[in-house]
Design an enzyme around this catalytic site. Structure first.
Site, PDB file in Angstrom:
ATOM      1  N   HIS A   1       0.835  -1.202   0.000  1.00 22.99           N
ATOM      2  CA  HIS A   1       0.000   0.000   0.000  1.00 22.99           C
ATOM      3  C   HIS A   1       0.863   1.242   0.000  1.00 22.99           C
ATOM      4  CE1 HIS A   1      -3.216   2.780   0.997  1.00 22.99           C
ATOM      5  NE2 HIS A   1      -4.002   1.847   0.495  1.00 22.99           N
TER       6      HIS A   1
ATOM      7  N   ASP B   1      -8.002  -5.230  -1.180  1.00 23.90           N
ATOM      8  CA  ASP B   1      -8.427  -6.066  -2.303  1.00 23.90           C
ATOM      9  C   ASP B   1      -8.234  -7.562  -2.077  1.00 23.90           C
ATOM     10  OD1 ASP B   1      -9.309  -4.136  -4.265  1.00 23.90           O
ATOM     11  OD2 ASP B   1      -7.245  -3.416  -4.241  1.00 23.90           O
TER      12      ASP B   1
HETATM   13  N1  COA Z   1       4.279  -7.302  -4.501  1.00 22.79           N
HETATM   14  C1  COA Z   1       5.613  -7.357  -4.417  1.00 22.79           C
HETATM   15  N2  COA Z   1       6.357  -6.345  -3.943  1.00 22.79           N
HETATM   16  C2  COA Z   1       5.702  -5.241  -3.543  1.00 22.79           C
HETATM   17  C3  COA Z   1       4.318  -5.121  -3.602  1.00 22.79           C
HETATM   18  C4  COA Z   1       3.589  -6.204  -4.103  1.00 22.79           C
HETATM   19  N3  COA Z   1       2.275  -6.171  -4.173  1.00 22.79           N
HETATM   20  N4  COA Z   1       3.958  -3.916  -3.124  1.00 22.79           N
HETATM   21  C5  COA Z   1       5.076  -3.278  -2.788  1.00 22.79           C
HETATM   22  N5  COA Z   1       6.138  -4.087  -3.044  1.00 22.79           N
HETATM   23  C6  COA Z   1       7.536  -3.777  -2.801  1.00 22.79           C
HETATM   24  C7  COA Z   1       8.023  -2.690  -3.744  1.00 22.79           C
HETATM   25  O1  COA Z   1       8.477  -3.238  -4.970  1.00 22.79           O
HETATM   26  C8  COA Z   1       9.136  -2.114  -2.919  1.00 22.79           C
HETATM   27  O2  COA Z   1      10.216  -3.023  -2.936  1.00 22.79           O
HETATM   28  P1  COA Z   1      11.726  -2.524  -2.998  1.00 22.79           P
HETATM   29  O3  COA Z   1      11.888  -1.644  -1.801  1.00 22.79           O
HETATM   30  O4  COA Z   1      12.500  -3.779  -2.988  1.00 22.79           O
HETATM   31  O5  COA Z   1      11.807  -1.756  -4.291  1.00 22.79           O
HETATM   32  C9  COA Z   1       8.570  -2.149  -1.519  1.00 22.79           C
HETATM   33  O6  COA Z   1       7.632  -3.232  -1.510  1.00 22.79           O
HETATM   34  C10 COA Z   1       7.900  -0.884  -1.070  1.00 22.79           C
HETATM   35  O7  COA Z   1       6.887  -0.539  -1.987  1.00 22.79           O
HETATM   36  P2  COA Z   1       6.144   0.859  -1.879  1.00 22.79           P
HETATM   37  O8  COA Z   1       7.068   1.931  -2.345  1.00 22.79           O
HETATM   38  O9  COA Z   1       5.602   0.983  -0.519  1.00 22.79           O
HETATM   39  O10 COA Z   1       4.956   0.698  -2.911  1.00 22.79           O
HETATM   40  P3  COA Z   1       4.244   1.845  -3.765  1.00 22.79           P
HETATM   41  O11 COA Z   1       3.693   2.886  -2.877  1.00 22.79           O
HETATM   42  O12 COA Z   1       5.121   2.326  -4.865  1.00 22.79           O
HETATM   43  O13 COA Z   1       3.076   1.016  -4.454  1.00 22.79           O
HETATM   44  C11 COA Z   1       1.135  -0.240  -4.672  1.00 22.79           C
HETATM   45  C12 COA Z   1       1.889   0.750  -3.795  1.00 22.79           C
HETATM   46  C13 COA Z   1      -0.243  -0.436  -4.085  1.00 22.79           C
HETATM   47  C14 COA Z   1       0.995   0.310  -6.098  1.00 22.79           C
HETATM   48  C15 COA Z   1       1.913  -1.575  -4.703  1.00 22.79           C
HETATM   49  O14 COA Z   1       1.994  -2.071  -3.389  1.00 22.79           O
HETATM   50  C16 COA Z   1       1.291  -2.587  -5.634  1.00 22.79           C
HETATM   51  O15 COA Z   1       1.528  -2.543  -6.836  1.00 22.79           O
HETATM   52  N6  COA Z   1       0.478  -3.547  -5.092  1.00 22.79           N
HETATM   53  C17 COA Z   1      -0.151  -4.538  -5.907  1.00 22.79           C
HETATM   54  C18 COA Z   1      -1.422  -3.984  -6.530  1.00 22.79           C
HETATM   55  C19 COA Z   1      -2.507  -3.797  -5.499  1.00 22.79           C
HETATM   56  O16 COA Z   1      -2.793  -4.671  -4.706  1.00 22.79           O
HETATM   57  N7  COA Z   1      -3.147  -2.621  -5.578  1.00 22.79           N
HETATM   58  C20 COA Z   1      -4.227  -2.275  -4.699  1.00 22.79           C
HETATM   59  C21 COA Z   1      -3.810  -1.198  -3.755  1.00 22.79           C
HETATM   60  S1  COA Z   1      -5.052  -0.867  -2.532  1.00 22.79           S
END
Ligand code: COA
Length: 377
Positions: A263, A314
């Site tokens: 998130h 989700d």
């Molecule tokens: N699967 C694998 N790795 C994930 C992840 C996921 N769902 N969500 C975050 N990470 C990883 C990132 O790649 C990052 O890793 P790193 O430090 O090795 O590069 C780390 O966790 C921190 O991520 P963060 O910067 O907090 O994420 P973000 O704010 O850029 O992205 C989302 C947030 C929601 C877009 C992302 O978590 C995501 O794509 N989730 C999957 C889609 C989803 O469930 N969306 C619904 C959101 S309510």
């Protein structure tokens, strides 16, 4: 030379506060407030219509106000005939989010006073949209499965009507509670991407249908509301708990995101997850699909062990909707149906704020290129 001044670029607008809001507060420590109320206090004690009232009027309704709003919402679930005809005419292979996006835009044709942008007209429109989005979602499902459209009934509550119009059969008391809580938990969530998109459109003084259409297009993406459907695809791909470890490791090795995890704001568990986990367990118990629920628990443990990230709204929403008999292509439309109350509340707040949302950018392209006429290129 036109070299632009250095600006601070905030990639992804992470942590940038684009406006003030009184509607909801997403606390990174893992709590969520709607107009000052912790959702933990709301979810089992109020119905979705009370949440709608709270978001629109900044306070909870009394019994009379609630009854009046419920009756209005249910009557507004009736759709203009050209909308149902248009839904029936869409190719069945279109994703329901595409059809929803188009039909919400289409709905503006049937707003008798579309050019009235007074507060009263916008409040009326807000209530109509909250009611018509789920009604359109239900009508799309009925059309795509060759079943007749189901009219709403005053006998049922709003969320219950939605499920009834979607499935064509009445919900029992547990299903009723589940859909009501699902809608409450999805009603609003600060400046998430779709809400922000709605506010950007509203900030140009464009109409509410345009703003909600922007929001629907934004919610559709798999990094936002589209994740829920993808969670179900992942559950379909993994057959047994024994396969979870290898599947998740494979995804991480391929630098793929695990849908339903992570998130932008919460760095601890999403406060909605515990409620949805509990609703999902209860429903899976009844539908004899506890294997699916247990698979989710296993995935949750493995992902946390490997990546230290938590499930978001989700993840358990997918199993919850599946157990309610909703097919996966309709998961995001169910999310949209619930979030419309938040979207319209934010659109109204944005109209009041009356400021154009228009950020700037840091130009990093070239200057001074020599123009060459087309014949010489
Ligand atoms: N699967 C694998 N790795 C994930 C992840 C996921 N769902 N969500 C975050 N990470 C990883 C990132 O790649 C990052 O890793 P790193 O430090 O090795 O590069 C780390 O966790 C921190 O991520 P963060 O910067 O907090 O994420 P973000 O704010 O850029 O992205 C989302 C947030 C929601 C877009 C992302 O978590 C995501 O794509 N989730 C999957 C889609 C989803 O469930 N969306 C619904 C959101 S309510």
């Amino acid at each position: 030379m036109d070299k632009p001044p250095e600006k601070i670029v905030v990639r992804g607008l992470r942590d940038v506060a684009a406006a003030e809001t009184k509607i909801s507060y997403v606390n990174p420590n893992g709590t969520l407030y709607y107009v000052g109320y912790n959702i933990d206090d709301l979810v089992e004690q109020v119905c979705y219509e009370e949440v709608v009232y709270l978001l629109l009027y900044n306070r909870l309704p009394n019994k009379q106000e609630l009854d009046k709003l419920r009756a209005l919402l249910i009557s507004e679930m009736n759709l203009p005939e050209p909308i149902t005809d248009s839904i029936k005419a869409t190719p069945k292979n279109c994703h329901p989010m595409e059809v929803l996006r188009t039909e919400i835009s289409h709905l503006s044709y049937y707003d008798a006073d579309c050019n009235d942008h007074s507060e009263a007209a916008n409040k009326r429109r807000a209530i109509q949209l909250i009611a018509k989005v789920p009604a359109i979602v239900a009508a799309i499902h009925r059309a795509h499965t060759n079943q007749p459209t189901v009219a709403p009934t005053e006998e049922f509550g709003f969320a219950e009507n939605f499920l009834y119009m979607f499935r064509g059969k009445t919900a029992d008391s547990e299903e009723k509670a589940a859909i009501d809580r699902f809608m409450t938990l999805h009603a609003d969530h600060g400046f998430n991407a779709s809400t922000f998109a709605a506010r950007v459109t509203a900030s140009t003084n464009s109409d509410m249908y345009s703003a909600v259409t922007s929001a629907i297009g934004t919610l559709k993406g798999p990094l936002h509301g589209g994740a829920c459907e993808k969670v179900m695809h992942m559950l379909d791909d993994i057959n047994t708990e024994e396969e979870v470890e290898e599947y998740i490791q494979g995804m991480l090795d391929d630098q793929k995101k695990i849908m339903g995890f992570g998130h932008r704001v919460y760095k601890t568990e999403d406060p909605r997850t515990k409620h949805l986990r509990c609703i999902a367990e209860n429903l899976c118990h009844r539908t004899n699909t506890l294997n699916l629920y247990n698979l989710c628990l296993k995935i949750e443990n493995v992902v946390h062990e490997k990546k230290k990230i938590f499930p978001n709204v989700d993840f358990y929403a997918a199993v919850t909707l599946d157990a309610l008999g909703v097919t996966s292509a309709f998961f995001t439309p169910f999310f949209a149906s619930s979030r419309t109350s938040g979207w319209v509340a934010h659109i109204l707040e944005q109209y009041e704020d009356a400021v154009l949302l228009r950020p700037s950018s840091q130009y990093v392209g070239e200057f001074g290129r020599k123009f060459v006429p087309i014949e010489q290129r």
